[in-house]
Design a protein around this motif. Structure first.
Motif, PDB file in Angstrom:
ATOM      1  N   VAL A   1       5.946  -5.308  -9.226  1.00 59.90           N
ATOM      2  CA  VAL A   1       6.373  -5.105  -7.916  1.00 59.90           C
ATOM      3  C   VAL A   1       6.726  -6.576  -7.573  1.00 59.90           C
ATOM      4  O   VAL A   1       5.609  -7.342  -7.824  1.00 59.90           O
ATOM      5  N   PRO A   2       7.844  -6.978  -6.828  1.00 60.85           N
ATOM      6  CA  PRO A   2       8.016  -8.253  -6.498  1.00 60.85           C
ATOM      7  C   PRO A   2       6.965  -8.866  -5.307  1.00 60.85           C
ATOM      8  O   PRO A   2       6.694  -8.048  -4.406  1.00 60.85           O
ATOM      9  N   GLU A   3       6.677 -10.064  -5.446  1.00 57.40           N
ATOM     10  CA  GLU A   3       5.628 -10.713  -4.592  1.00 57.40           C
ATOM     11  C   GLU A   3       6.338 -10.855  -3.155  1.00 57.40           C
ATOM     12  O   GLU A   3       7.623 -11.399  -3.207  1.00 57.40           O
ATOM     13  N   ASP A   4       5.879 -10.644  -2.206  1.00 57.39           N
ATOM     14  CA  ASP A   4       6.367 -10.805  -0.846  1.00 57.39           C
ATOM     15  C   ASP A   4       5.473 -11.604  -0.025  1.00 57.39           C
ATOM     16  O   ASP A   4       5.060 -11.074   0.840  1.00 57.39           O
TER      17      ASP A   4
ATOM     18  N   ARG B   1       0.529  -3.418   3.459  1.00 56.21           N
ATOM     19  CA  ARG B   1       0.765  -4.789   3.109  1.00 56.21           C
ATOM     20  C   ARG B   1      -0.607  -5.575   2.755  1.00 56.21           C
ATOM     21  O   ARG B   1      -1.367  -5.179   3.521  1.00 56.21           O
TER      22      ARG B   1
ATOM     23  N   LEU C   1       3.204  -9.023  11.922  1.00 51.85           N
ATOM     24  CA  LEU C   1       3.661  -7.527  11.931  1.00 51.85           C
ATOM     25  C   LEU C   1       2.650  -6.671  12.682  1.00 51.85           C
ATOM     26  O   LEU C   1       1.674  -6.388  11.941  1.00 51.85           O
ATOM     27  N   PRO C   2       2.670  -6.551  13.801  1.00 55.07           N
ATOM     28  CA  PRO C   2       1.649  -5.792  14.515  1.00 55.07           C
ATOM     29  C   PRO C   2       1.362  -4.235  14.239  1.00 55.07           C
ATOM     30  O   PRO C   2       2.478  -3.632  13.849  1.00 55.07           O
TER      31      PRO C   2
ATOM     32  N   HIS D   1       9.231  -0.298  -3.821  1.00 56.96           N
ATOM     33  CA  HIS D   1       8.050  -0.821  -4.404  1.00 56.96           C
ATOM     34  C   HIS D   1       7.230   0.265  -5.055  1.00 56.96           C
ATOM     35  O   HIS D   1       6.610  -0.097  -6.214  1.00 56.96           O
TER      36      HIS D   1
ATOM     37  N   LYS E   1      -3.060  -8.498   0.497  1.00 55.61           N
ATOM     38  CA  LYS E   1      -3.124  -9.502  -0.484  1.00 55.61           C
ATOM     39  C   LYS E   1      -4.253  -8.729  -1.665  1.00 55.61           C
ATOM     40  O   LYS E   1      -5.247  -8.386  -1.418  1.00 55.61           O
TER      41      LYS E   1
ATOM     42  N   ARG F   1      -2.299 -11.502  -5.554  1.00 59.37           N
ATOM     43  CA  ARG F   1      -0.861 -11.286  -5.254  1.00 59.37           C
ATOM     44  C   ARG F   1      -0.512 -10.572  -4.117  1.00 59.37           C
ATOM     45  O   ARG F   1      -1.188  -9.314  -3.581  1.00 59.37           O
ATOM     46  N   TRP F   2       0.382 -11.133  -3.199  1.00 56.28           N
ATOM     47  CA  TRP F   2       0.867 -10.396  -2.116  1.00 56.28           C
ATOM     48  C   TRP F   2       1.912  -9.368  -2.342  1.00 56.28           C
ATOM     49  O   TRP F   2       2.778  -9.675  -2.771  1.00 56.28           O
ATOM     50  N   VAL F   3       1.722  -8.241  -1.766  1.00 58.40           N
ATOM     51  CA  VAL F   3       2.361  -7.145  -1.977  1.00 58.40           C
ATOM     52  C   VAL F   3       2.731  -6.629  -0.539  1.00 58.40           C
ATOM     53  O   VAL F   3       1.842  -6.113   0.176  1.00 58.40           O
ATOM     54  N   SER F   4       3.849  -6.216  -0.198  1.00 57.62           N
ATOM     55  CA  SER F   4       4.536  -5.428   0.787  1.00 57.62           C
ATOM     56  C   SER F   4       4.998  -3.967   0.241  1.00 57.62           C
ATOM     57  O   SER F   4       5.889  -4.014  -0.642  1.00 57.62           O
TER      58      SER F   4
ATOM     59  N   ARG G   1      -5.491 -10.900   8.575  1.00 54.78           N
ATOM     60  CA  ARG G   1      -4.716 -10.466   7.431  1.00 54.78           C
ATOM     61  C   ARG G   1      -4.604 -11.735   6.192  1.00 54.78           C
ATOM     62  O   ARG G   1      -4.529 -11.246   4.896  1.00 54.78           O
ATOM     63  N   TRP G   2      -4.709 -12.952   6.400  1.00 47.61           N
ATOM     64  CA  TRP G   2      -4.819 -14.066   5.574  1.00 47.61           C
ATOM     65  C   TRP G   2      -5.993 -13.847   4.745  1.00 47.61           C
ATOM     66  O   TRP G   2      -5.969 -14.136   3.557  1.00 47.61           O
ATOM     67  N   ARG G   3      -7.006 -13.751   5.385  1.00 46.96           N
ATOM     68  CA  ARG G   3      -8.399 -13.669   4.708  1.00 46.96           C
ATOM     69  C   ARG G   3      -8.614 -12.348   4.008  1.00 46.96           C
ATOM     70  O   ARG G   3      -9.117 -12.197   3.010  1.00 46.96           O
ATOM     71  N   GLN G   4      -8.208 -11.118   4.532  1.00 41.96           N
ATOM     72  CA  GLN G   4      -8.539  -9.921   3.826  1.00 41.96           C
ATOM     73  C   GLN G   4      -7.767  -9.708   2.672  1.00 41.96           C
ATOM     74  O   GLN G   4      -6.611 -10.075   2.583  1.00 41.96           O
TER      75      GLN G   4
ATOM     76  N   ARG H   1       7.147 -12.115   3.982  1.00 40.26           N
ATOM     77  CA  ARG H   1       7.039 -11.218   4.918  1.00 40.26           C
ATOM     78  C   ARG H   1       5.640 -10.811   5.279  1.00 40.26           C
ATOM     79  O   ARG H   1       5.389 -10.514   6.542  1.00 40.26           O
ATOM     80  N   ILE H   2       4.601 -10.953   4.472  1.00 37.41           N
ATOM     81  CA  ILE H   2       3.039 -11.050   4.899  1.00 37.41           C
ATOM     82  C   ILE H   2       2.725 -11.803   5.789  1.00 37.41           C
ATOM     83  O   ILE H   2       1.885 -11.630   6.845  1.00 37.41           O
TER      84      ILE H   2
ATOM     85  N   GLN I   1       8.502   1.170  -8.098  1.00 36.43           N
ATOM     86  CA  GLN I   1       8.315   0.542  -9.145  1.00 36.43           C
ATOM     87  C   GLN I   1       7.091   0.471  -9.821  1.00 36.43           C
ATOM     88  O   GLN I   1       6.750   0.536 -10.826  1.00 36.43           O
TER      89      GLN I   1
END
Lengths: 627, 302
Positions: free
Chosen positions: A42-45, B230, A53-54, B250, B232, B242-245, A26-29, A48-49, B253
């Motif tokens: 859209v606010p960066e999250d 969810r 979260l399976p 969202h 990147k 940018r990390w977006v969920s 998930r971190w790499r993709q 949460r990422i 927006q």
């Protein structure tokens, strides 16, 4: 519930690895988008990422992994099952020498087999039987089986041997087999021994179905045949002793014959009263050769009427004395003057390296230990410090002897071991291949004073104390002289050309390094065969011949066993016969808990999950394509 | 677009460019509305005879009625140079599922066919990020006739999306080298700041081009929830993350921001009388050519 393969438990850590893989992926993709122009709204999250979260795919993979690990763990649940079994009958058949005694026209062994066959014929189809033959050691002739015809066939093939019996061991083995799996059963014992000879607990003895055969006591035996000839004596100095014993309850007559190379050299008729013995001796033999002692009475057991021995020629033996001290050489020379057939070669340690030793030599190392292994039997006396064979820990003086192994050949006829002179001694560390023969003790540990052992196929004796001047020839130190002579005899290697005497029931071990495959064994009775192990089980009286390209020898096997020869076997002490339990005939129902594995359905489940995962992936792919 | 799809080409054969203000100097086959010439096929108007007019076009019926020499004039038929600007920036290649660039090249092929079918010259220009020592655009060889159409896909296949979008700079560089204006069609996703596309389109208009904007938008851009929940996000042009969920708010927006951008572009085109058509990649090409473009006034039936 339980698991049969806990070794697979560590595989559960793979679940953690799966989570790590998911987080890493998930971190790499990253998802490529044409522009972040609209995503700025859209606010960066990030937080949460980062959380784990399976998704459905993760659950499917975790389930797949769990099912596979579960299968490998081999889980089981206990289940109660009821099985119908027949009864067990363990037949213990005495096959020792006394069972060859004649009873009328047949032998005791044949009578025992007849009774055993009757027992077999009375068994039901579900009953199981097992046959154990017992002589010196028990032997399982047939394992537990319901094939009665096979057992009957094996009984027909069974033969008695010329050895003693160890009935206790056979019965214990049978009792252990009977009680296996909580089954009922009976142990049938077929022997000529009375029930009272069993040294088992009374309740166990009473459970046995005892079939005793034989009533005859008519036996005269050659109870002993000794030839006294030490390695330094010639055949003319040898003396043969024969002991003849009448085990019958009536007087018996007979003739004792002694043959040297099949020519009679001694013959005497004898008459023995009931249960009496007589001894006979002979000396002054004219040449070396095979000695056969025979008695010819009219009795029921022929096995114990003959014995073999070998009258050897004296061969010159050499004792190589390696010592820096000349006095020891002089003293040993004086001792050897009274020992015909022993030659002394005295050399200094410096000369030892250029001296060639013969395999028949014995070496004596005094205050010297060679750095390389010596290829002959050796006696080490007072080894110096820093020697490669016996690590010296300390010096000691005026030690007193506290313990010794009385039964060892080296201490034979020594009555006053503690009289050995011990003015100077060295405390030695015990090498792993050696055993303590004579020892003293300090406050903290045992101090070995004499060691024996076998290293690289050669006998080794070590005396940790020194021999002072006159120690061997002084009449006050007779103990030391006897110990020295006993040691010399023990160290003298046997002449390979001379047959070796063994008792039936013993095992003869081949010398180290002898390949059994190249040896042919010809037993007294039966056909010649190739030796498969390095052991010869001696179970017949007579002459065994072992022939190979590099090794050959002859074994003379004799049976001198009063327990076997005394075929009367009277019941001693309480002769009350215990009531024989009747044969249980009805099949028994046994309830027991058995583990039922359910690992295989887990594998099927894993395959199903894999299929569903594949179908889901296909569905998603087609949906994406449609989109 | 497969060159063997004859059904589609038969549909394209029925179409022609609809010209409003563009003018050409060479005689051709494209009818120029409100422009006349002394000969032709389609009657346009009358004019008073002046010496030198061709006597064959005197309308004798009108002379009888009006007692005045009048000659017939016809709608002018000219050759209109058509310039198609294809955006080849990296944003045209993302997201991969949308196949935006492939769609754009197919669309350009179809437009090119219509242009060449009318025997108008076609100038296809691939707009790329400016590099030192190189032109910021890559022109295709000039094509003049439908028989040369086969060379068009060959050129398009050599293009790959990459680099940033510099609409204004690249358009400026091109028109400075070109003296004959005509119809300018910009095919792009217009994923740039408004100043960029406004500058480019205004510049074209100022140089006398009849400007059209074809806005390509991917299905996954309109509904990003198809793409991820969810993750990147990676801007392929700016190379930023940018990390977006993506939850409901969202998503809302995002769609509001997108709609604002689309509305701004459309209103700009409307204000400046630029023909604008927005096409999504999940719409069939034939439908776009025959319905969407004809409705928007880019094309007309013969």
């Amino acid at each position: 519930m339980g698991i049969l393969n806990p070794a697979a438990l560590p595989l559960l850590t793979l679940l953690g690895i799966l989570v790590l893989i998911y987080l890493r992926e998930r971190w790499r993709q990253r998802i490529e988008v044409p522009s972040l122009l609209f995503w700025h709204a859209v606010p960066e999250d990030k937080a949460r990422i980062r959380r784990f979260l399976p998704d459905l795919l993760f659950f499917a993979q975790a389930l797949l992994l769990l099912l596979l690990i579960g299968g490998l763990l081999r889980p089981y649940r206990s289940q109660t099952v009821t099985e119908t079994h027949g009864n067990r009958h363990i037949l213990v058949i005495d096959a020792s020498a006394s069972m060859q005694a004649r009873e009328g026209r047949s032998s005791r062994f044949d009578l025992a087999l007849d009774e055993a066959k009757q027992v077999m014929q009375s068994l039901g189809p579900l009953d199981e039987s097992m046959v154990i033959s017992i002589s010196t050691r028990p032997q399982i002739v047939s394992g537990l089986t319901s094939d009665h015809l096979l057992v009957l066939h094996l009984l027909e093939m069974l033969q008695p041997v010329d050895t003693s019996t160890n009935l206790d061991l056979g019965v214990e083995l049978a009792l252990a087999q009977r009680g296996r799996d909580g089954r009922r059963g009976q142990v049938h014992v077929f022997t000529d021994l009375p029930r009272s000879t069993l040294s088992l607990p009374q309740e166990q003895v009473q459970e046995l179905v005892y079939h005793r055969v034989g009533k005859n006591d008519d036996n005269v035996a050659l109870a002993a045949f000794h030839l006294y000839q030490n390695p330094f004596q010639t055949y003319s100095q040898a003396q043969a002793y024969m002991l003849v014993r009448n085990y019958a309850s009536r007087p018996k007559k007979g003739t004792l014959t002694l043959q040297l190379d099949n020519k009679s050299v001694f013959q005497k008729e004898f008459t023995l009263a009931a249960r009496e013995a007589a001894s006979f001796s002979m000396k002054g033999f004219e040449h070396a050769g095979k000695l056969t002692a025979k008695i010819e009475p009219s009795d029921a057991l022929a096995l114990d009427n003959q014995a073999l021995s070998w009258l050897a020629e004296r061969s010159l033996r050499r004792l190589v004395v390696v010592s820096p001290v000349k006095t020891l050489h002089e003293e040993l020379t004086r001792v050897s003057e009274s020992i015909p057939g022993l030659a002394i070669t005295a050399i200094t340690p410096e000369e030892f390296f250029s001296t060639r030793l013969n395999p028949q030599d014995v070496a004596l190392f005094h205050q010297f230990v060679p750095s390389a292994t010596v290829a002959v039997n050796s006696l080490y006396v007072f080894p110096p410090p820093n020697n490669p064979l016996f690590p010296v820990i300390a010096e000691a003086a005026d030690l007193s002897i506290l313990d010794w192994r009385q039964e060892h050949d080296l201490l034979r006829n020594l009555r006053y071991v503690e009289a050995l002179p011990l003015k100077k001694a060295r405390v030695l560390a015990l090498p792993p291949w050696a055993q303590v023969l004579i020892s003293s003790r300090t406050k903290t540990s045992e101090v070995p004073l004499a060691l024996t052992g076998e290293k690289d196929g050669h006998r080794v004796v070590c005396l940790a104390f020194d021999l002072n001047k006159g120690n061997l020839t002084n009449s006050d130190n007779l103990t030391l002289l006897l110990l020295f002579l006993n040691t010399l005899r023990w160290l003298l290697p046997p002449d390979p050309a001379i047959p070796q005497l063994v008792s039936t029931g013993e095992a003869f071990f081949l010398p180290p390094g002898t390949a059994p495959d190249s040896l042919r064994l010809r037993p007294p009775r039966g056909e010649e065969q190739t030796l498969e192990t390095d052991t010869v089980e001696v179970d017949q009286i007579g002459e065994y011949r072992l022939d190979g390209s590099r090794y050959r020898t002859i074994l003379y096997a004799n049976l001198f066993d009063e327990a076997e020869s005394d075929i009367a076997r009277r019941e001693e002490g309480a002769t009350k016969v215990a009531p024989v339990t009747k044969l249980p005939t009805a099949p028994q129902e046994l309830t027991r808990r058995v583990p039922r594995e359910f690992g295989r359905p887990l594998y099927y489940g894993a395959a199903l999950v894999l299929l569903l995962e594949w179908l889901y992936a296909m569905w998603r792919y087609s949906r994406m394509r449609t989109a | 677009m497969a060159l063997t799809d004859f059904t589609f080409f038969r549909q394209l054969d029925r179409l022609r460019l609809r010209i409003r203000t563009a003018r050409g100097h060479r005689p051709g086959e494209t009818l120029i509305p409100r422009a006349t010439q002394a000969w032709g096929v389609e009657f346009e108007s009358y004019k008073e005879y002046v010496p030198g007019d061709d006597f064959r076009y005197v309308d004798w019926n009108a002379v009888g009625r009006l007692d005045q020499l009048v000659v017939r004039t016809f709608t002018a038929e000219r050759e209109i140079p058509v310039h198609i600007f294809l955006d080849t920036s990296a944003s045209m290649g993302a997201p991969v599922v949308d196949q935006k660039f492939v769609f754009a090249t197919d669309l350009v092929s179809a437009l090119g066919y219509v242009v060449l079918n009318n025997n108008d010259p076609l100038h296809l220009v691939a707009l790329a990020a400016p590099k030192p020592g190189q032109a910021p655009f890559r022109p295709a060889p000039l094509l003049r006739h439908r028989s040369q159409f086969a060379r068009l896909p060959g050129f398009l296949h050599t293009l790959t999306p990459g680099g940033k979008t510099y609409l204004r700079e690249t358009v400026r560089a091109y028109i400075e080298q070109t003296r004959e204006p005509g119809v300018a069609t910009v095919v792009s996703d217009f994923l740039v700041e408004p100043a960029q596309y406004e500058g480019a389109l205004t510049l074209l208009q100022a140089r006398g081009y009849e400007v059209r904007a074809v806005h390509i938008i991917g299905a996954a851009e309109l509904a990003p929830e198809r793409l991820f929940r969810r993750g990147k996000l990676y801007d392929v042009e700016e190379q930023k993350e940018r990390w977006v969920s993506l939850n409901r708010s969202h998503l809302q927006q995002y769609q509001e921001a997108l709609q604002t951008h689309l509305d701004a572009l459309q209103q700009f085109c409307h204000r400046h009388q630029i023909l604008y058509s927005r096409v999504t990649t999940d719409t069939p090409l034939a439908q776009i050519m025959t319905e969407q473009f004809t409705r928007a006034g880019l094309l007309a039936f013969r």
